[in-house]
Design an enzyme around this catalytic site. Sequence first.
Site, PDB file in Angstrom:
ATOM      1  N   TYR A  66      18.261  11.867  54.750  1.00  0.00           N
ATOM      2  CA  TYR A  66      18.436  12.350  56.124  1.00  0.00           C
ATOM      3  C   TYR A  66      18.819  13.836  56.182  1.00  0.00           C
ATOM      4  O   TYR A  66      19.137  14.340  57.264  1.00  0.00           O
ATOM      5  CB  TYR A  66      19.513  11.510  56.833  1.00  0.00           C
ATOM      6  CG  TYR A  66      19.164  10.035  56.944  1.00  0.00           C
ATOM      7  CD1 TYR A  66      18.388   9.556  58.013  1.00  0.00           C
ATOM      8  CD2 TYR A  66      19.578   9.114  55.988  1.00  0.00           C
ATOM      9  CE1 TYR A  66      18.061   8.210  58.122  1.00  0.00           C
ATOM     10  CE2 TYR A  66      19.255   7.760  56.082  1.00  0.00           C
ATOM     11  CZ  TYR A  66      18.496   7.321  57.153  1.00  0.00           C
ATOM     12  OH  TYR A  66      18.168   5.980  57.258  1.00  0.00           O
TER      13      TYR A  66
ATOM     14  N   ASP B 236      27.300   4.527  46.395  1.00  0.00           N
ATOM     15  CA  ASP B 236      26.692   3.947  47.588  1.00  0.00           C
ATOM     16  C   ASP B 236      27.053   4.874  48.731  1.00  0.00           C
ATOM     17  O   ASP B 236      28.218   5.245  48.917  1.00  0.00           O
ATOM     18  CB  ASP B 236      27.155   2.515  47.861  1.00  0.00           C
ATOM     19  CG  ASP B 236      26.102   1.766  48.680  1.00  0.00           C
ATOM     20  OD1 ASP B 236      24.936   1.711  48.241  1.00  0.00           O
ATOM     21  OD2 ASP B 236      26.421   1.280  49.778  1.00  0.00           O
TER      22      ASP B 236
HETATM   23  P1  ITT Z   1      20.596   3.635  44.565  1.00  0.00           P
HETATM   24  O1  ITT Z   1      21.123   2.396  45.264  1.00  0.00           O
HETATM   25  O2  ITT Z   1      19.677   3.325  43.428  1.00  0.00           O
HETATM   26  O3  ITT Z   1      21.705   4.573  44.172  1.00  0.00           O
HETATM   27  P2  ITT Z   1      19.558   4.283  47.198  1.00  0.00           P
HETATM   28  O4  ITT Z   1      18.701   5.379  47.747  1.00  0.00           O
HETATM   29  O5  ITT Z   1      19.143   2.864  47.526  1.00  0.00           O
HETATM   30  O6  ITT Z   1      19.692   4.468  45.608  1.00  0.00           O
HETATM   31  P3  ITT Z   1      21.964   3.873  48.745  1.00  0.00           P
HETATM   32  O7  ITT Z   1      21.799   2.400  48.765  1.00  0.00           O
HETATM   33  O8  ITT Z   1      23.331   4.430  48.492  1.00  0.00           O
HETATM   34  O9  ITT Z   1      21.033   4.552  47.654  1.00  0.00           O
HETATM   35  O10 ITT Z   1      21.384   4.429  50.109  1.00  0.00           O
HETATM   36  C1  ITT Z   1      21.797   5.621  50.580  1.00  0.00           C
HETATM   37  C2  ITT Z   1      20.778   6.164  51.560  1.00  0.00           C
HETATM   38  O11 ITT Z   1      21.516   7.027  52.466  1.00  0.00           O
HETATM   39  C3  ITT Z   1      19.756   7.052  50.859  1.00  0.00           C
HETATM   40  O12 ITT Z   1      18.597   6.371  50.496  1.00  0.00           O
HETATM   41  C4  ITT Z   1      19.507   8.111  51.929  1.00  0.00           C
HETATM   42  O13 ITT Z   1      18.577   7.640  52.866  1.00  0.00           O
HETATM   43  C5  ITT Z   1      20.872   8.239  52.606  1.00  0.00           C
HETATM   44  N1  ITT Z   1      21.658   9.304  51.929  1.00  0.00           N
HETATM   45  C6  ITT Z   1      22.663   9.142  51.015  1.00  0.00           C
HETATM   46  N2  ITT Z   1      23.108  10.326  50.592  1.00  0.00           N
HETATM   47  C7  ITT Z   1      22.359  11.247  51.222  1.00  0.00           C
HETATM   48  C8  ITT Z   1      22.317  12.645  51.166  1.00  0.00           C
HETATM   49  O14 ITT Z   1      23.101  13.343  50.341  1.00  0.00           O
HETATM   50  N3  ITT Z   1      21.456  13.277  51.958  1.00  0.00           N
HETATM   51  C9  ITT Z   1      20.644  12.594  52.780  1.00  0.00           C
HETATM   52  N4  ITT Z   1      20.575  11.275  52.864  1.00  0.00           N
HETATM   53  C10 ITT Z   1      21.448  10.594  52.097  1.00  0.00           C
END
Ligand code: ITT
Length: 203
Positions: free
Chosen positions: A159, A74
């Site tokens: 992002y 997360d």
């Molecule tokens: P899962 O829950 O299935 O893993 P998700 O995209 O919903 O996928 P998250 O709930 O952890 O994952 O949301 C994290 C968000 O934060 C992700 O969708 C991106 O918008 C941002 N994010 C996370 N890591 C990032 C990265 O390495 N580079 C850019 N944005 C990132």
Amino acid sequence: MNKAVNRILLATNNKGKVREFRSLLKGLPFELVTPEELGITTEVDETGKTLEENARLKAVTLAGESKLVSLADDSGLEVDALNGEPGPLSARYAGAGATDKDRVNYLLKRLHGVPPDKRTARFRCVIAAAKPDGEVEMCSGECHGIITGEPKGETGFGYDPIFYLPEYGKTMAELPLEIKNNISHRGNAARKVTGILAKLGII
Ligand code: ITT
């Protein structure tokens, strides 16, 4: 080593995360599989208030369902001028059905008029490793940068096009995957995964 431990489930539906984890964890003596490859379509409701709670929720749910040791990530972007927003809401910041581009534009709008020296931010990543019996260990990593005024670059996801790294003079989306993995929140967390798997007695 039994069969249930030969494979590890990457408990995410985010293709950008899968790409990065496959590279970051390639030294581990496990086959990494995704929910999609196993035909698992579960969408875990991220009801936690913190990255830690949501990482745990995703890892435990998917480990129970797949009967495989599962790693969940997360992660989120914390912007100082927005009191740490979007944080755990990073994926849902611009509402349901929004794209990466929509979220980037929404964040830029929220930061309209904020000068460069006040646009400091960090990415945070929490990884939870869960066994099918529910035992969990966690680790985390961070990466610091500045939110730009406009998107630049095509690599990465989320992002990355507006996350500027002064030491490289580039956004995260202008860096190749290997460099992102060397410096990113996910890279910094993933380098601790061997340690949490050892605590769980998996390696
Ligand atoms: P899962 O829950 O299935 O893993 P998700 O995209 O919903 O996928 P998250 O709930 O952890 O994952 O949301 C994290 C968000 O934060 C992700 O969708 C991106 O918008 C941002 N994010 C996370 N890591 C990032 C990265 O390495 N580079 C850019 N944005 C990132």
